[in-house]
Write an enzyme that holds these catalytic residues in place. Structure first.
Site, mmCIF file in Angstrom:
data_model
loop_
_atom_site.group_PDB
_atom_site.id
_atom_site.type_symbol
_atom_site.label_atom_id
_atom_site.label_comp_id
_atom_site.label_asym_id
_atom_site.label_seq_id
_atom_site.Cartn_x
_atom_site.Cartn_y
_atom_site.Cartn_z
ATOM 1 N N TYR A 115 -10.889 3.393 -10.113
ATOM 2 C CA TYR A 115 -10.404 3.861 -8.807
ATOM 3 C C TYR A 115 -10.281 5.377 -8.728
ATOM 4 O O TYR A 115 -9.738 5.890 -7.751
ATOM 5 C CB TYR A 115 -8.996 3.322 -8.527
ATOM 6 C CG TYR A 115 -8.850 1.835 -8.433
ATOM 7 C CD1 TYR A 115 -9.415 1.111 -7.380
ATOM 8 C CD2 TYR A 115 -8.096 1.137 -9.375
ATOM 9 C CE1 TYR A 115 -9.230 -0.255 -7.284
ATOM 10 C CE2 TYR A 115 -7.911 -0.236 -9.277
ATOM 11 C CZ TYR A 115 -8.483 -0.922 -8.231
ATOM 12 O OH TYR A 115 -8.280 -2.263 -8.127
ATOM 13 N N GLY A 149 0.790 -1.225 0.000
ATOM 14 C CA GLY A 149 0.000 0.000 0.000
ATOM 15 C C GLY A 149 0.820 1.271 0.000
ATOM 16 O O GLY A 149 0.263 2.369 0.084
ATOM 17 N N CYS A 172 -16.957 1.697 -25.995
ATOM 18 C CA CYS A 172 -18.326 2.213 -25.974
ATOM 19 C C CYS A 172 -18.877 2.248 -24.554
ATOM 20 O O CYS A 172 -19.721 1.434 -24.173
ATOM 21 C CB CYS A 172 -19.196 1.386 -26.906
ATOM 22 S SG CYS A 172 -18.675 1.637 -28.600
ATOM 23 N N GLU A 194 4.928 -6.017 1.667
ATOM 24 C CA GLU A 194 4.365 -6.568 0.424
ATOM 25 C C GLU A 194 4.064 -5.465 -0.585
ATOM 26 O O GLU A 194 2.917 -5.254 -0.967
ATOM 27 C CB GLU A 194 3.067 -7.320 0.737
ATOM 28 C CG GLU A 194 3.205 -8.420 1.765
ATOM 29 C CD GLU A 194 1.857 -9.003 2.188
ATOM 30 O OE1 GLU A 194 0.797 -8.392 1.902
ATOM 31 O OE2 GLU A 194 1.860 -10.077 2.794
ATOM 32 N N PRO A 195 5.082 -4.736 -1.028
ATOM 33 C CA PRO A 195 4.811 -3.649 -1.964
ATOM 34 C C PRO A 195 4.451 -4.167 -3.347
ATOM 35 O O PRO A 195 5.052 -5.125 -3.840
ATOM 36 C CB PRO A 195 6.155 -2.907 -2.019
ATOM 37 C CG PRO A 195 7.162 -3.982 -1.751
ATOM 38 C CD PRO A 195 6.525 -4.911 -0.771
ATOM 39 N N GLY A 196 3.480 -3.545 -3.948
ATOM 40 C CA GLY A 196 3.164 -3.810 -5.347
ATOM 41 C C GLY A 196 3.422 -2.538 -6.136
ATOM 42 O O GLY A 196 4.449 -2.363 -6.780
ATOM 43 N N ARG A 197 2.485 -1.598 -5.975
ATOM 44 C CA ARG A 197 2.567 -0.339 -6.716
ATOM 45 C C ARG A 197 3.900 0.386 -6.522
ATOM 46 O O ARG A 197 4.443 0.940 -7.468
ATOM 47 C CB ARG A 197 1.431 0.582 -6.239
ATOM 48 C CG ARG A 197 1.254 1.844 -7.056
ATOM 49 C CD ARG A 197 0.317 2.811 -6.346
ATOM 50 N NE ARG A 197 -0.862 2.153 -5.839
ATOM 51 C CZ ARG A 197 -1.967 1.936 -6.540
ATOM 52 N NH1 ARG A 197 -2.036 2.350 -7.783
ATOM 53 N NH2 ARG A 197 -2.983 1.303 -6.002
HETATM 54 C C1 LIG Z 1 -2.753 -5.807 -3.303
HETATM 55 C C2 LIG Z 1 -2.021 -6.269 -2.109
HETATM 56 C C3 LIG Z 1 -0.756 -5.764 -1.799
HETATM 57 C C4 LIG Z 1 -0.071 -4.695 -2.615
HETATM 58 O O1 LIG Z 1 -0.708 -3.464 -2.581
HETATM 59 P P1 LIG Z 1 0.023 -2.186 -3.240
HETATM 60 O O2 LIG Z 1 -0.897 -1.079 -2.975
HETATM 61 O O3 LIG Z 1 0.165 -2.471 -4.698
HETATM 62 O O4 LIG Z 1 1.335 -2.044 -2.582
HETATM 63 C C5 LIG Z 1 -0.091 -6.279 -0.693
HETATM 64 N N1 LIG Z 1 -0.656 -7.240 0.083
HETATM 65 C C6 LIG Z 1 -1.874 -7.743 -0.176
HETATM 66 C C7 LIG Z 1 -2.433 -8.772 0.703
HETATM 67 C C8 LIG Z 1 -2.603 -7.273 -1.277
HETATM 68 O O5 LIG Z 1 -3.813 -7.768 -1.513
#
Ligand SMILES: *Cc1c(COP(=O)(O)O)cnc(C)c1O
Length: 441
Positions: free
Chosen positions: A343, A266, A370, A300-303
């Site tokens: 979002y 997050g 569309c 747990e970084p994604g973004r």
């Molecule tokens: C989606 C998710 C993340 C990553 O979230 P980001 O906002 O992309 O960092 C981490 N942990 C869990 C459990 C998620 O579902």
């Protein structure tokens, strides 16, 4: 500022000679070869972001993570940065992270398959999600992942059954819902009590007690994930405090020594709206709270890792003035990038080539789909582009291609990865024949 430990910030996709580049390569050259719409990822930027997080959290949990799977209690604490695969599961990107020693945070059997295919060791994979099926649990147990992040009492029972069926121990953490509100979009707020994710600390304690009774359930950690695109540290720290209090009770009341706290993902990035989370400051605060505790840390970084390491390049098809508005119609829309409409994501949009013509106007950048909700940017000041010009939609590396769809029977775009000065087509553009592949009519 100026901390010697940290890699100096380098803006991704710099403009050189008036043209946006990915590393040394001009985006319009990449389009020449691969067409539009086109996703372009800067692998070096993604790895730099991984280093940034490692450095920011190094003090919080010194040392590398213990080798997994963690079915034993003796593992030393350490830091594991587990890339959240759902942000962008492109295999080439996953391989970069796997080779760099990152872990993987997965939410489905399909993501486990992708993570294993990319070479993540199972001991660095953690599995979250409110709706894991028994088949997915079997897959995780058979491959020996580090831990299941359990989100309900019924899920815990299902895990116990599957573990018994296979005769394999199931390492697990309970995902706690810390009931913190986080100022982000409703759809990405996951840590308030009314969200579907996690359980309250009291219920979590009961689940740890239940797990202790079962010979094959091995509680190894405590977990949260409170939302996405968060720009303030406060909610993370409140969630951490909840986890630490719970871990303390799990230790004193149940005699279970948990090995790690997982702070989830997050971590917010900069976009057209605001700047990014100060991860260094957060790392310092987390370190001060973990000091003296024998707890490892998972994040747990994604973004944060891939968001600004990716762009979507699209071609302007038409300009259209109607109803007092100016629409820039592009060949990409919600099918390629759904964040703006789903979002309220506010991606920067800039011309790939600054040509000096066209005064700045307030425009809506809309796709060809569309749907009235099909837009990439609204009410945005932009040098008015000519038809045929290329636009770059920034911060599209996370939740971009992975949420792309074939709606309106549109083939999904190609993906290019630039790494070490070279570009590689890492997913070819879909063809019309791909649209009906799998149909049995
Ligand atoms: C989606 C998710 C993340 C990553 O979230 P980001 O906002 O992309 O960092 C981490 N942990 C869990 C459990 C998620 O579902």
């Amino acid at each position: 500022m100026g901390e010697s430990l940290l890699t100096p910030a380098r803006p991704p996709f710099p403009r050189m000679g008036g043209v946006l580049h990915c590393g040394p390569l001009a985006l319009d050259d990449l389009v020449e070869e691969h067409g539009t719409p086109l996703y372009v990822y800067d692998g070096d930027r993604a790895l730099e972001r991984l280093r940034t997080l490692r450095e920011a959290f190094a003090e919080a949990a010194p040392g590398p993570p213990a080798p997994g799977p963690l079915a034993t209690r003796s593992a030393a604490p350490g830091l594991l940065v587990a890339y959240s695969v759902k942000a962008n599961p492109n295999l080439a990107l996953l391989r970069l992270f796997a080779r760099a020693g990152a872990g993987a945070d997965i939410v489905s059997g399909g993501e486990l398959y992708c993570a294993l295919s990319a070479g993540f060791p199972p001991g660095r994979i953690v599995f979250a999600g409110v709706g894991k099926t028994r088949d997915e649990m079997r897959y995780g147990l058979e491959t020996g992942i580090r831990s299941f992040h359990v989100e309900s009492a019924q899920e815990l029972e299902a895990l116990a059954e599957v573990a018994a069926e296979l005769g394999r121990p199931a390492p697990l953490a309970i995902r706690v819902n810390p009931d913190v509100d986080s100022p982000t979009h409703e759809f990405t707020r996951t840590g308030h009590a009314a969200a579907k994710f996690g359980v309250s600390p009291d219920v979590a304690l009961l689940l740890y007690a239940r797990a202790r009774e079962h010979p094959l359930l091995h509680p190894v950690g405590v977990d949260v994930h409170i939302g996405s695109q968060l720009r303030e540290g406060g909610p993370f720290l409140r969630a951490l405090d909840t986890m630490l209090a719970l871990a303390g009770r799990v230790g004193s009341e149940l005699g279970i020594d948990l090995q790690y706290a997982d702070l989830g993902g997050g971590f917010g990035i900069a976009d057209a709206e605001a700047g990014e989370l100060d991860v260094r400051a957060l790392g310092r605060e987390v370190a001060s709270r973990l000091r003296g505790r024998a707890l490892g840390l998972i994040i747990e970084p994604g973004r944060f890792l891939v968001g600004d390491a990716g762009v979507l390049v699209t071609r302007v098809l038409y300009l259209k003035r109607s109803g007092g508005k100016t629409f820039v119609v592009t060949d990409a829309g919600m099918t390629e990038l759904i964040r703006p409409s789903h979002y309220g994501g506010v991606h920067e949009v800039t011309p790939v080539r600054e040509d000096g013509h066209g005064g700045v106007e307030v425009v809506d950048v809309v796709g060809p789909v569309c749907e009235q909700g099909d837009f990439l940017a609204r009410e945005r000041r932009l040098p008015l582009p000519s038809p045929g010009a290329l636009l770059c939609v920034h911060q599209a590396g996370a939740y971009g291609f992975t949420m792309a769809s074939n709606y309106n029977s549109r083939p999904r775009p190609a993906e290019v990865l630039v790494h070490d000065g070279r570009a590689a087509l890492v997913r070819r553009r879909e063809r019309y024949s791909d649209l009906i592949r799998g149909e049995l009519g």
